[in-house]
Design a protein around this motif. Structure first.
Motif, PDB file in Angstrom:
ATOM      1  N   THR A 238       0.692  -1.083   0.102  1.00 10.13           N
ATOM      2  CA  THR A 238       0.199   0.149  -0.032  1.00 10.13           C
ATOM      3  C   THR A 238       1.053   0.712   0.163  1.00 10.13           C
ATOM      4  O   THR A 238       0.917   1.788   0.831  1.00 10.13           O
ATOM      5  CB  THR A 238      -0.578  -0.636   1.522  1.00 10.13           C
ATOM      6  OG1 THR A 238      -1.632  -0.865   1.454  1.00 10.13           O
ATOM      7  CG2 THR A 238      -2.417   0.972   1.009  1.00 10.13           C
ATOM      8  N   GLN A 239       1.491   1.391  -1.020  1.00 12.82           N
ATOM      9  CA  GLN A 239       2.671   2.056  -1.444  1.00 12.82           C
ATOM     10  C   GLN A 239       2.237   3.500  -1.397  1.00 12.82           C
ATOM     11  O   GLN A 239       2.365   4.205   0.145  1.00 12.82           O
ATOM     12  CB  GLN A 239       3.772   2.327  -1.944  1.00 12.82           C
ATOM     13  CG  GLN A 239       5.134   2.391  -2.346  1.00 12.82           C
ATOM     14  CD  GLN A 239       5.829   1.509  -0.447  1.00 12.82           C
ATOM     15  OE1 GLN A 239       5.503   1.161  -0.436  1.00 12.82           O
ATOM     16  NE2 GLN A 239       6.560   2.846   0.185  1.00 12.82           N
ATOM     17  N   THR A 240       1.684   4.450  -2.250  1.00 13.22           N
ATOM     18  CA  THR A 240       1.791   5.713  -2.506  1.00 13.22           C
ATOM     19  C   THR A 240       0.618   5.958  -0.931  1.00 13.22           C
ATOM     20  O   THR A 240       0.020   7.448  -0.180  1.00 13.22           O
ATOM     21  CB  THR A 240       0.084   5.580  -3.731  1.00 13.22           C
ATOM     22  OG1 THR A 240      -0.522   4.688  -2.880  1.00 13.22           O
ATOM     23  CG2 THR A 240       1.407   5.496  -4.298  1.00 13.22           C
ATOM     24  N   LEU A 241      -0.920   5.004  -0.252  1.00 19.49           N
ATOM     25  CA  LEU A 241      -1.050   5.780   1.185  1.00 19.49           C
ATOM     26  C   LEU A 241      -0.420   5.781   2.018  1.00 19.49           C
ATOM     27  O   LEU A 241      -0.647   7.103   3.427  1.00 19.49           O
ATOM     28  CB  LEU A 241      -2.514   4.702   1.767  1.00 19.49           C
ATOM     29  CG  LEU A 241      -2.659   5.313   2.470  1.00 19.49           C
ATOM     30  CD1 LEU A 241      -3.562   5.984   1.941  1.00 19.49           C
ATOM     31  CD2 LEU A 241      -4.947   4.045   2.566  1.00 19.49           C
ATOM     32  N   LEU A 242       0.670   4.743   2.004  1.00 18.45           N
ATOM     33  CA  LEU A 242       1.412   5.529   3.301  1.00 18.45           C
ATOM     34  C   LEU A 242       3.065   5.936   3.524  1.00 18.45           C
ATOM     35  O   LEU A 242       2.643   6.610   4.506  1.00 18.45           O
ATOM     36  CB  LEU A 242       2.583   3.875   3.044  1.00 18.45           C
ATOM     37  CG  LEU A 242       3.287   3.031   4.296  1.00 18.45           C
ATOM     38  CD1 LEU A 242       3.293   1.863   4.335  1.00 18.45           C
ATOM     39  CD2 LEU A 242       4.797   3.974   4.186  1.00 18.45           C
ATOM     40  N   GLU A 243       3.250   6.447   1.906  1.00 17.01           N
ATOM     41  CA  GLU A 243       3.472   7.707   1.829  1.00 17.01           C
ATOM     42  C   GLU A 243       3.038   9.167   2.006  1.00 17.01           C
ATOM     43  O   GLU A 243       3.374   9.867   3.108  1.00 17.01           O
ATOM     44  CB  GLU A 243       4.301   7.903   0.596  1.00 17.01           C
ATOM     45  CG  GLU A 243       5.403   6.890   0.538  1.00 17.01           C
ATOM     46  CD  GLU A 243       5.765   6.136  -1.310  1.00 17.01           C
ATOM     47  OE1 GLU A 243       5.392   7.208  -2.264  1.00 17.01           O
ATOM     48  OE2 GLU A 243       6.629   5.542  -0.965  1.00 17.01           O
TER      49      GLU A 243
END
Ligand code: ARG
Length: 498
Positions: A238-243
């Protein structure tokens, strides 16, 4: 032959079961987590609201709300994303499964980013660092001063928590009691079922400051990196949300916002308990003050009635179908119905509820309440099928034969001769089933449906009282089932007259 069709039916059932578990083998698609949340317009977080000051239930303007530092953080993140915040409250041990099957977008539950968990989920940066404490009864303050004094004793921990692992590893010869909700652990401690609870320091302090019967001290556990702080958990990839969440966390740190969040949480804690509660007095006067929480009980009772009535209704429809199938001439149809009934009766309802919510919910996202109703209806249908079948069987064969010899069709004789007589046997058994459903449907509380049992736990956590809420709930269940019995008896009596 009969055996053969049963085997076929069972095979079909198992194939269906296995195919449900297949999606977990699918390859992860490209990460659209951030845009998904934005287009949904809501950010759903999973939490276990038994953990003040991180997250807990409080009465705000006469209404139940989940508040706390984590919730303030979640609100800030939702605001930054320009979406509304939705909170799903469940047992701490259900959080990771809920994340895995996309029931929630992230977990904010004072969760420590331990190495173990990092294997299955991703974590944001650490936003807060507490410590690991022990909570004991004040009367034992002199006896237990370090974790070594608790050798061989009964220790409470929250299921699936870091504290559970710590106690297993660093207090190896103690006897562990692992419960899903911290409020239940506090109750166990106060009623001498256990000698101590391992708990995060801020939460331990919050509980102790609200109960003069308890004290807390540093547990002196050896903590690896990642076992001290708390972070937000995401499904892997869930890279984009995490960033984007990490950006919000940077702002929170730079603006020193946590301090304010904690202060606010402290105020809620004070407000909702009306100051410090002496545990002894609290239990004595509990029945009076439980009136203050009537709205929680009312809401819970409403849900319990809703779930029971709809489940018995859908269950009856399903039961009628199944019993018709069981009387069919076709062996496969008969086998299928038999297999269904045997399967449902042979597996625990708790697993069925979790299966519908988590496993089936993986394919189609069914909300908790609907999952609960579906699971209880599917379960009840099997029992109702048997009730109808044995009711029909109880009418002697001669009746049908007589009707047929008078020239009535199978349908007509069923409708005018068999069924009216069978109903007298079916009715009381159906009533029993209804009463069973009222009581057993309480299992849906494990997936976070706010039925009576769920609300009882909420009242336990807002009132910091263990016994009084149980007593109130027991009375409510009894009133429900007893009035139903009376109502059913009335109709049963009427039936005997005609
Ligand atoms: N920090 C501990 C852990 O990660 C305990 C968290 C418990 N949280 C809660 N909301 N009850 O295991």
């Amino acid at each position: 032959m009969k055996r053969k069709s049963l085997v076929t039916a069972l095979l079909i059932l198992f194939t269906a079961l296995i195919s449900f578990t297949m999606p977990s083998l699918q390859v992860a698609a490209a990460d659209t987590s951030l845009s998904d949340v934005q287009s949904k317009g809501t950010l759903t977080i999973g939490t276990s609201a038994d953990f003040p000051p991180y997250e807990f239930h409080a009465t705000v303007n006469g209404k139940d709300e989940i508040v706390g530092m984590d919730i303030s953080i979640a609100q800030k993140i939702a605001d930054d994303l320009g979406v509304t915040l939705e909170i799903q409250d469940m047992g701490f041990d259900s959080l990771l499964p809920a994340l895995e099957v996309n029931k929630v977008d992230m977990i904010l539950a004072g969760m420590s980013p331990s190495e173990e968990r990092k294997k299955s989920v991703d974590f944001s940066t650490v936003y807060y660092t507490g410590g690991q404490n022990l909570v004991v009864r004040q009367s034992d303050e002199g006896i237990y001063q370090t974790k070594d004094d608790l050798h061989g004793k009964k220790i409470g921990v929250q299921t699936g928590s870091l504290q559970e692992t710590l106690a297993q590893k660093q207090m190896p010869d103690s006897d562990l009691l692992s419960l899903s909700k911290i409020t239940d652990l506090i109750l166990a401690l106060k009623t001498n079922k256990i000698e101590a609870i391992v708990m995060e320091k801020p939460s331990a302090t919050a509980y102790v400051s609200n109960d003069t019967g308890l004290v807390t001290f540093d547990g002196a556990f050896e903590l690896a990196e990642g076992e001290q702080g708390t972070a937000i958990a995401f499904k892997k990839g869930t890279q984009t949300l995490l960033e984007s969440v990490n950006d919000s966390l940077v702002e929170i740190k730079e603006g020193n916002l946590i301090e304010g969040y904690l202060k606010e949480a402290g105020e809620h804690l004070k407000d909702s308990q009306g100051g410090t509660i002496d545990s002894e007095d609290a239990e004595d006067t509990g029945s009076n003050t439980m009136i203050n929480y009537w709205n929680y009980f009312a809401k819970g009772t409403g849900y319990t009635i809703l779930i029971s009535v709809s489940s018995v209704l859908f269950g009856s429809i399903l039961g009628i179908f199944l019993s018709l199938m069981r009387m069919a001439d076709n062996k496969v149809i008969r086998g299928l119905a038999t297999a269904y009934v045997e399967f449902v009766r042979g597996t625990p309802m708790m697993i069925q509820v979790m299966f519908i919510y988590f496993a089936v919910g993986y394919l189609v996202n069914i909300p908790a309440l609907a999952s609960g109703i579906i699971a209880v209806s599917l379960n009840s249908g099997a029992y109702i099928c048997e009730i109808i079948r044995s009711g029909l069987n109880s009418v002697s064969k001669g009746q049908a034969e007589a009707a047929r010899s008078l020239g009535m069709s199978k349908k007509l004789s069923m409708r005018y001769i068999i069924f009216p007589q069978a109903l007298k046997n079916i009715w009381p058994a159906l009533g029993n089933e209804f009463i069973t459903v009222i009581k057993e449907s309480s299992i849906v509380s494990i997936i976070g449906v706010s039925d009576l049992i769920f609300q009882t736990k909420v009242v336990t956590s807002v009132s910091y009282r263990g016994i009084a809420p149980l007593a109130v709930t027991m009375v409510i269940y009894f009133v429900l089932t007893f009035s139903l019995t009376k109502l059913l008896n009335y109709y049963e009596g009427k039936m005997n007259h005609d």
